[in-house]
Design a protein around this motif. Sequence first.
Motif, PDB file in Angstrom:
ATOM      1  N   GLN A 115       0.934  -0.879  -0.364  1.00  0.00           N
ATOM      2  CA  GLN A 115      -0.360  -0.138  -0.029  1.00  0.00           C
ATOM      3  C   GLN A 115       0.732   0.742   0.517  1.00  0.00           C
ATOM      4  O   GLN A 115       1.802   1.102   0.047  1.00  0.00           O
ATOM      5  N   SER A 148      -4.507   0.747  -1.458  1.00  0.00           N
ATOM      6  CA  SER A 148      -4.142  -0.756  -0.794  1.00  0.00           C
ATOM      7  C   SER A 148      -3.918  -1.720  -1.823  1.00  0.00           C
ATOM      8  O   SER A 148      -4.482  -1.349  -2.973  1.00  0.00           O
ATOM      9  N   THR A 149      -3.364  -2.331  -1.765  1.00  0.00           N
ATOM     10  CA  THR A 149      -3.275  -3.679  -2.477  1.00  0.00           C
ATOM     11  C   THR A 149      -2.869  -3.090  -3.647  1.00  0.00           C
ATOM     12  O   THR A 149      -3.810  -3.289  -4.382  1.00  0.00           O
ATOM     13  N   ASN A 196      -4.297   6.947  -0.582  1.00  0.00           N
ATOM     14  CA  ASN A 196      -3.699   6.204  -0.367  1.00  0.00           C
ATOM     15  C   ASN A 196      -4.733   4.995  -1.275  1.00  0.00           C
ATOM     16  O   ASN A 196      -5.644   4.799  -1.632  1.00  0.00           O
ATOM     17  N   ARG A 246     -10.357   0.691  -3.082  1.00  0.00           N
ATOM     18  CA  ARG A 246      -8.542   0.447  -2.912  1.00  0.00           C
ATOM     19  C   ARG A 246      -7.838   1.708  -2.795  1.00  0.00           C
ATOM     20  O   ARG A 246      -6.897   2.377  -2.942  1.00  0.00           O
TER      21      ARG A 246
END
Lengths: 110, 112
Positions: B18, B79-80, B77, B63
């Motif tokens: 991330q 993520s993944t 942000n 995400r």
Amino acid sequence: GQQVMQIPQYQHVQEGEDFTTYCNSSTTLSNIQWYKQRPGGHPVFLIQLVKSGEVKKQKRLTFQFGEAKKNSSLHITATQTTDVGTYFCAGRYSNYQLIWGAGTKLIIKP
Amino acid sequence: KAGVTQTPRYLIKTRGQQVTLSCSPISGHRSVSWYQQTPGQGLQFLFEYFSETQRNKGNFPGRFSGRQFSNSRSEMNVSTLELGDSALYLCASSLTSVYEQYFGPGTRLTVT
């Protein structure tokens, strides 16, 4: 949905020729903004048009906002190498959403 | 007056990780927008914040998230991370939502 179509995607011109890019929205805009992005740079604000039928000039650049506030154009007279870049329009709707056109890349032929 | 600043300027991450990107708007600007730019896709709107509230959101998966602090600074942000997230992420600030936007230099994210 709200969408701003911008054409053409690319325009190749000889230095000294004129350049025009067009933006169209299916629904009425509150205002329209124009930006220029030089290669490797970030978009830089050029101008905002608010009134129906508005025409504004910045030296060799002429910006127009249609009477119905659904379309706009940017015209550059006698292009110079410093004009190279991608020109974006961004239409603001009444819900504050700012929708960007895909941009028109101006390429000056050597 | 200082312009919009973004940190970091360059970032290399691995798939699945991330990342958090930061944006400091021009002093006095309360609206911050985030964009993803890739060579083939132009400018894709991610989200806009005004006075710590998300005002608009683009068509990106969950995400991608963001927030704005009381001093108008914003973070986004992801993520993944996926390979397709490799792009230039641009932040833009404006006085309020109806005014012109001023862009930062961007953060170039590479996902390997």
